[in-house]
Design a protein around this motif. Structure first.
Motif, PDB file in Angstrom:
ATOM      1  N   LEU A 186      99.083 -15.662  81.851  1.00 40.12           N
ATOM      2  CA  LEU A 186      97.718 -15.979  82.284  1.00 40.12           C
ATOM      3  C   LEU A 186      96.776 -14.840  81.920  1.00 40.12           C
ATOM      4  O   LEU A 186      97.196 -13.687  81.820  1.00 40.12           O
ATOM      5  N   THR A 187      95.505 -15.165  81.740  1.00 38.93           N
ATOM      6  CA  THR A 187      94.489 -14.141  81.509  1.00 38.93           C
ATOM      7  C   THR A 187      93.699 -13.956  82.795  1.00 38.93           C
ATOM      8  O   THR A 187      93.721 -14.826  83.681  1.00 38.93           O
ATOM      9  N   ILE A 188      92.971 -12.845  82.898  1.00 38.63           N
ATOM     10  CA  ILE A 188      92.123 -12.602  84.069  1.00 38.63           C
ATOM     11  C   ILE A 188      91.057 -13.690  84.125  1.00 38.63           C
ATOM     12  O   ILE A 188      90.384 -13.947  83.126  1.00 38.63           O
ATOM     13  N   GLY A 189      90.940 -14.334  85.289  1.00 44.10           N
ATOM     14  CA  GLY A 189      89.963 -15.416  85.437  1.00 44.10           C
ATOM     15  C   GLY A 189      90.374 -16.688  84.724  1.00 44.10           C
ATOM     16  O   GLY A 189      89.585 -17.610  84.593  1.00 44.10           O
ATOM     17  N   LEU A 190      91.630 -16.713  84.253  1.00 41.95           N
ATOM     18  CA  LEU A 190      92.161 -17.873  83.521  1.00 41.95           C
ATOM     19  C   LEU A 190      91.268 -18.277  82.349  1.00 41.95           C
ATOM     20  O   LEU A 190      91.025 -19.461  82.091  1.00 41.95           O
ATOM     21  N   VAL A 191      90.729 -17.271  81.664  1.00 41.91           N
ATOM     22  CA  VAL A 191      89.938 -17.530  80.458  1.00 41.91           C
ATOM     23  C   VAL A 191      90.885 -18.132  79.423  1.00 41.91           C
ATOM     24  O   VAL A 191      91.986 -17.626  79.201  1.00 41.91           O
ATOM     25  N   ALA A 192      90.450 -19.246  78.825  1.00 44.18           N
ATOM     26  CA  ALA A 192      91.351 -19.998  77.944  1.00 44.18           C
ATOM     27  C   ALA A 192      90.730 -20.218  76.574  1.00 44.18           C
ATOM     28  O   ALA A 192      89.529 -19.993  76.374  1.00 44.18           O
ATOM     29  N   LYS A 193      91.547 -20.669  75.657  1.00 47.18           N
ATOM     30  CA  LYS A 193      91.044 -21.043  74.335  1.00 47.18           C
ATOM     31  C   LYS A 193      90.124 -22.253  74.490  1.00 47.18           C
ATOM     32  O   LYS A 193      90.314 -23.057  75.400  1.00 47.18           O
ATOM     33  N   PRO A 194      89.143 -22.412  73.598  1.00 45.82           N
ATOM     34  CA  PRO A 194      88.237 -23.562  73.748  1.00 45.82           C
ATOM     35  C   PRO A 194      88.962 -24.881  73.487  1.00 45.82           C
ATOM     36  O   PRO A 194      89.961 -24.914  72.772  1.00 45.82           O
TER      37      PRO A 194
ATOM     38  N   TYR B 125      94.826 -32.444  78.433  1.00 45.00           N
ATOM     39  CA  TYR B 125      94.982 -33.224  79.660  1.00 45.00           C
ATOM     40  C   TYR B 125      94.653 -34.682  79.366  1.00 45.00           C
ATOM     41  O   TYR B 125      93.490 -35.083  79.366  1.00 45.00           O
TER      42      TYR B 125
ATOM     43  N   GLY C 197      86.187 -16.364  91.293  1.00 42.60           N
ATOM     44  CA  GLY C 197      87.325 -16.983  90.615  1.00 42.60           C
ATOM     45  C   GLY C 197      87.306 -16.714  89.118  1.00 42.60           C
ATOM     46  O   GLY C 197      88.354 -16.562  88.489  1.00 42.60           O
TER      47      GLY C 197
ATOM     48  N   ARG D  24      86.127 -14.092  87.912  1.00 42.08           N
ATOM     49  CA  ARG D  24      86.268 -12.625  87.830  1.00 42.08           C
ATOM     50  C   ARG D  24      85.066 -11.965  87.162  1.00 42.08           C
ATOM     51  O   ARG D  24      85.208 -11.072  86.317  1.00 42.08           O
TER      52      ARG D  24
ATOM     53  N   TYR E 149      86.311 -10.349  78.735  1.00 39.66           N
ATOM     54  CA  TYR E 149      86.004 -11.594  78.023  1.00 39.66           C
ATOM     55  C   TYR E 149      84.514 -11.864  78.175  1.00 39.66           C
ATOM     56  O   TYR E 149      83.943 -11.607  79.226  1.00 39.66           O
TER      57      TYR E 149
ATOM     58  N   THR F 262      86.980 -20.696  76.869  1.00 37.05           N
ATOM     59  CA  THR F 262      86.667 -21.559  78.003  1.00 37.05           C
ATOM     60  C   THR F 262      86.793 -20.732  79.271  1.00 37.05           C
ATOM     61  O   THR F 262      87.781 -20.040  79.455  1.00 37.05           O
TER      62      THR F 262
ATOM     63  N   MET G 143      96.153 -13.324  91.788  1.00 32.38           N
ATOM     64  CA  MET G 143      95.548 -12.262  90.974  1.00 32.38           C
ATOM     65  C   MET G 143      94.238 -11.765  91.592  1.00 32.38           C
ATOM     66  O   MET G 143      93.949 -10.568  91.552  1.00 32.38           O
TER      67      MET G 143
END
Lengths: 94, 399
Positions: A7-15, A21, B99, B101, B200, B209, B225
């Motif tokens: 996981l990344t901090i803040g759940l930053v994800a790929k676009p 889903y 949330g 961050r 980020y 995202t 976290m």
């Protein structure tokens, strides 16, 4: 077993992650577009909360719309918005 | 270069500190008693004192909070201020900011929450926002509120933390009072607070995202976290307070601060501007030979459990003063302190609800609370929780 993705901090994800889903299974009614009536105005695609309608069936002159059933939740907004009543909500047969 | 001392309103002191932190975005929506803070900043921007800062007037506090959320997501340092009903309207966004961050900083000019309508000071607005992931710092006076703004950015933006920080200052009592405040030398603040470097940030060239869906397989870990970052912030808050002291020569405490706690048998514990009055009460009681001291809780979230256990190690009775209530239970700090001391301390703990909706709390009130602490030590009958100065004459029959 494959290594789990960290996981990344803040759940930053790929676009575009939500493409993974597939929410079509939530559906009770399926939006079906009648291509005889469809005038290709794109209002169904613009009003869909899930971006399910897409442009299809080019014959060189007319554009039409189809529905991606991986994502169509069957809410019926497109059928309500369609200016030529080309979309019918059909009961999903299980 | 020596910083200059100036008699200014608490709101202006906060605005001066914000200016020295060089935010790129300030969002504003007026609400008493916070309004002077963003008004002062707006004046500074109009006067050309804050270059490269976008001042955004929003349609509501929901918008004001969303605006700084977006700014921080894009990697910009931001600021906003609010109070009471405005803070309540922000709550949804406050959870979302923590949330994601994003180390936003908000000044909360503490005020009671409707209904009944009251514009006056108590702590209910911030206390009700306790569990959203924001760090909560509480200032004793104008100088500390202003200094805390600068510390807040250092704490929140630290890559070990990456959480938003709420700087609490008592509405009217601090925001509208003129006091001598030492202002900032820009060069010193620049040395203390480097530009924000996000881990980020939104960038069209490298899209990401933020704030997306978390399935049950990862939601717990995301919340864990945030909690770990809060715990880590305990060290960072102490470090930053000491470094601030070294740079600017002022220290209002780390997670907590203690006043005349040597050999104290009774401790008065609270947050915010009442600490000053409590110190006066303690001075008078010490002059009469009563061993009493003050513990100031400066960081409410993260909760300084270990620091409080150490500070109260030899205390026989701790009197907690809350300017808030968790309806159906008791004052929030009272509950938290008991939880922190449970099984680890022999101290008795008494709770007092006081100063709600702008009701004054005087030196004599604090002396009365401390005397109840001594009475408890002597084994006299004292209730665990009391509503200070509750006027039972005006309550309807049966209340």
């Amino acid at each position: 077993m494959a290594a789990k993705e960290k996981l990344t901090i803040g759940l930053v994800a790929k676009p575009g992650g939500t493409l993974g889903y597939k929410t079509g299974g939530w559906r009770t009614f399926r939006a079906v577009i009648d291509h005889e009536k469809c005038i290709g105005c794109k209002r169904c695609a613009d009003s869909c909360p899930d971006g399910a309608p897409y442009e299809c069936a080019h014959d060189g002159k007319k554009k039409k719309f189809c529905v991606d059933y991986d994502y169509c939740k069957g809410c019926g907004i497109c059928a309500f918005e369609c200016p030529v009543d080309a979309i019918e909500m059909m009961k999903e047969e299980k | 270069m020596a910083a200059k001392m100036k008699v200014i309103e608490g709101s202006m002191a906060v605005a001066e500190a914000v200016k020295a932190c060089r935010p790129a975005v300030v969002s504003a929506y007026p609400i008493t008693p916070q309004t002077h803070i963003v008004e002062d900043i707006s004046q500074m921007i109009a006067d050309g004192e804050m270059q490269n800062c976008e001042y955004v007037r929003t349609e509501s506090e929901f918008g004001a909070a969303s605006m700084i959320q977006g700014a921080e997501a894009a990697g910009a340092r931001s600021f906003s201020a609010t109070s009471s009903q405005g803070a309540v309207l922000m709550y949804e966004v406050l959870f979302s900011i923590a949330g994601m961050r994003l180390p936003c900083v908000i000044a909360m000019a503490n005020r009671s929450v409707s209904s009944p309508l009251s514009i006056w000071n108590d702590h209910q607005d911030a206390i009700s926002a306790r569990d959203n992931g924001w760090i909560q710092l509480w200032a004793e006076d104008s100088q500390e509120a202003a200094d805390m703004i600068i510390q807040a950015y250092r704490i929140g933006e630290d890559h070990r933390v990456l959480l938003p920080v709420m700087v609490n200052l008592d509405g009217f009592i601090i925001t509208h009072t003129y006091e001598p405040v030492e202002l900032y030398d820009q060069k010193m603040v620049d040395e203390f607070l480097p530009p924000y470097s996000p881990v980020y940030a939104l960038d069209p060239k490298n899209p990401v995202t933020m704030g997306s869906l978390a399935q049950p397989e990862v939601y717990t870990e995301a919340r864990y976290m945030i909690h770990q970052a809060q715990l880590k912030a305990k060290e960072v808050i102490e470090e930053v307070a000491l470094e601030f002291k070294k740079k600017f020569g002022r220290y209002g405490g780390g997670l907590i601060d203690a006043y005349r706690m040597e050999d104290a048998e009774v401790a008065l514990i609270a947050m915010g501007s009442i600490i000053g009055t409590m110190k006066d009460a303690v001075d008078e009681m010490r002059a009469e030979g009563m061993p009493v001291g003050v513990v100031k809780v400066r960081s409410y979230r993260p909760f300084p459990a270990e620091a409080l256990r150490a500070a109260l190690k030899d205390v026989k009775c701790a009197c907690v003063i809350d300017r808030d209530i968790s309806m159906g239970m008791e004052g929030a700090l009272f509950t938290d302190l008991k939880a922190a001391l449970y099984g680890k301390s022999k101290a008795d703990i008494l709770g007092f609800i006081a100063g709600m909706g702008g009701r004054d709390i005087t030196i004599d009130d604090f002396k009365g609370m401390a005397r109840k602490g001594f009475a408890r030590i002597r084994g006299e009958k004292v209730t665990d929780m009391e509503w200070c100065k509750l006027d039972t004459d005006i309550l309807p029959e049966g209340s």
